[in-house]
Scaffold this motif. Structure first.
Motif, PDB file in Angstrom:
ATOM      1  N   ASP A   1     -21.963  15.320   5.016  1.00 43.64           N
ATOM      2  CA  ASP A   1     -21.443  15.959   3.798  1.00 43.64           C
ATOM      3  C   ASP A   1     -22.404  15.753   2.633  1.00 43.64           C
ATOM      4  O   ASP A   1     -22.696  16.687   1.882  1.00 43.64           O
ATOM      5  CB  ASP A   1     -20.066  15.393   3.436  1.00 43.64           C
ATOM      6  CG  ASP A   1     -18.945  15.904   4.342  1.00 43.64           C
ATOM      7  OD1 ASP A   1     -19.181  16.907   5.051  1.00 43.64           O
ATOM      8  OD2 ASP A   1     -17.848  15.305   4.314  1.00 43.64           O
ATOM      9  N   ASP A   2     -22.879  14.530   2.474  1.00 40.23           N
ATOM     10  CA  ASP A   2     -23.837  14.243   1.400  1.00 40.23           C
ATOM     11  C   ASP A   2     -25.137  15.022   1.604  1.00 40.23           C
ATOM     12  O   ASP A   2     -25.703  15.563   0.653  1.00 40.23           O
ATOM     13  CB  ASP A   2     -24.130  12.743   1.327  1.00 40.23           C
ATOM     14  CG  ASP A   2     -22.949  11.929   0.818  1.00 40.23           C
ATOM     15  OD1 ASP A   2     -22.017  12.553   0.240  1.00 40.23           O
ATOM     16  OD2 ASP A   2     -22.952  10.693   0.986  1.00 40.23           O
TER      17      ASP A   2
ATOM     18  N   GLY B   1     -25.442  17.829   3.201  1.00 41.11           N
ATOM     19  CA  GLY B   1     -25.127  19.233   2.929  1.00 41.11           C
ATOM     20  C   GLY B   1     -25.105  19.521   1.437  1.00 41.11           C
ATOM     21  O   GLY B   1     -25.654  20.528   0.977  1.00 41.11           O
ATOM     22  N   ARG B   2     -24.481  18.638   0.662  1.00 38.59           N
ATOM     23  CA  ARG B   2     -24.461  18.810  -0.799  1.00 38.59           C
ATOM     24  C   ARG B   2     -25.867  18.730  -1.379  1.00 38.59           C
ATOM     25  O   ARG B   2     -26.233  19.504  -2.251  1.00 38.59           O
ATOM     26  CB  ARG B   2     -23.564  17.744  -1.441  1.00 38.59           C
ATOM     27  CG  ARG B   2     -22.153  18.192  -1.601  1.00 38.59           C
ATOM     28  CD  ARG B   2     -21.376  17.237  -2.501  1.00 38.59           C
ATOM     29  NE  ARG B   2     -20.233  16.754  -1.763  1.00 38.59           N
ATOM     30  CZ  ARG B   2     -20.107  15.595  -1.113  1.00 38.59           C
ATOM     31  NH1 ARG B   2     -21.031  14.725  -1.139  1.00 38.59           N
ATOM     32  NH2 ARG B   2     -19.025  15.309  -0.445  1.00 38.59           N
ATOM     33  N   LEU B   3     -26.643  17.786  -0.886  1.00 38.70           N
ATOM     34  CA  LEU B   3     -28.014  17.629  -1.362  1.00 38.70           C
ATOM     35  C   LEU B   3     -28.838  18.883  -1.076  1.00 38.70           C
ATOM     36  O   LEU B   3     -29.583  19.365  -1.946  1.00 38.70           O
ATOM     37  CB  LEU B   3     -28.650  16.404  -0.705  1.00 38.70           C
ATOM     38  CG  LEU B   3     -30.062  16.054  -1.142  1.00 38.70           C
ATOM     39  CD1 LEU B   3     -30.085  15.703  -2.620  1.00 38.70           C
ATOM     40  CD2 LEU B   3     -30.601  14.904  -0.313  1.00 38.70           C
TER      41      LEU B   3
ATOM     42  N   ASN C   1     -27.650  21.901  -0.622  1.00 39.87           N
ATOM     43  CA  ASN C   1     -27.096  22.965  -1.440  1.00 39.87           C
ATOM     44  C   ASN C   1     -27.627  22.862  -2.870  1.00 39.87           C
ATOM     45  O   ASN C   1     -28.010  23.869  -3.480  1.00 39.87           O
ATOM     46  CB  ASN C   1     -25.568  22.894  -1.421  1.00 39.87           C
ATOM     47  CG  ASN C   1     -24.924  24.195  -1.784  1.00 39.87           C
ATOM     48  OD1 ASN C   1     -25.581  25.226  -1.780  1.00 39.87           O
ATOM     49  ND2 ASN C   1     -23.633  24.150  -2.081  1.00 39.87           N
ATOM     50  N   ASP C   2     -27.658  21.644  -3.412  1.00 43.76           N
ATOM     51  CA  ASP C   2     -28.195  21.433  -4.754  1.00 43.76           C
ATOM     52  C   ASP C   2     -29.683  21.798  -4.814  1.00 43.76           C
ATOM     53  O   ASP C   2     -30.149  22.407  -5.772  1.00 43.76           O
ATOM     54  CB  ASP C   2     -27.985  19.987  -5.204  1.00 43.76           C
ATOM     55  CG  ASP C   2     -26.525  19.656  -5.466  1.00 43.76           C
ATOM     56  OD1 ASP C   2     -25.709  20.601  -5.577  1.00 43.76           O
ATOM     57  OD2 ASP C   2     -26.202  18.447  -5.559  1.00 43.76           O
TER      58      ASP C   2
ATOM     59  N   SER D   1     -30.061  25.475  -4.928  1.00 43.64           N
ATOM     60  CA  SER D   1     -29.720  25.996  -6.252  1.00 43.64           C
ATOM     61  C   SER D   1     -30.859  25.765  -7.236  1.00 43.64           C
ATOM     62  O   SER D   1     -31.202  26.638  -8.033  1.00 43.64           O
ATOM     63  CB  SER D   1     -28.454  25.335  -6.783  1.00 43.64           C
ATOM     64  OG  SER D   1     -27.341  25.686  -5.996  1.00 43.64           O
TER      65      SER D   1
END
Length: 83
Positions: A9-10, A12-14, A16-17, A20
């Motif tokens: 999850d971390d 994936g967020r990283l 995604n960030d 962006s």
């Protein structure tokens, strides 16, 4: 939640960030490049296509009018010689 699930999850967020941020950098670079290209084009003092086309049409019409006037002048000179 398991430890490996939290890591994914971390991660994936990283990712995604990061995507962006990369997209923001790309947009900023495009904006800067577009502004620079507009300045270069303006400095070149280029003619707009519409203005060029309008002037080309005008010159063509005037060329045809000049040619007609030349024919009229020649005809006038011939009539004058025979009079």
């Amino acid at each position: 939640m398991s430890q490996s699930s939290k890591i994914f999850d971390d991660l994936g967020r990283l990712m995604n960030d990061a995507a962006s941020v990369a997209d923001g950098v790309r947009r900023e670079a495009e904006t800067a490049m577009r502004g620079q290209m507009e300045r270069i084009v303006n400095d070149l003092d280029l003619v707009k296509r519409e203005d060029y086309d309008a002037l080309r049409d005008l010159v063509q019409i005037q060329g045809e009018e000049i040619e007609a006037l030349r024919r009229d002048l020649e005809a006038f000179k011939k009539r004058r010689k025979t009079s």
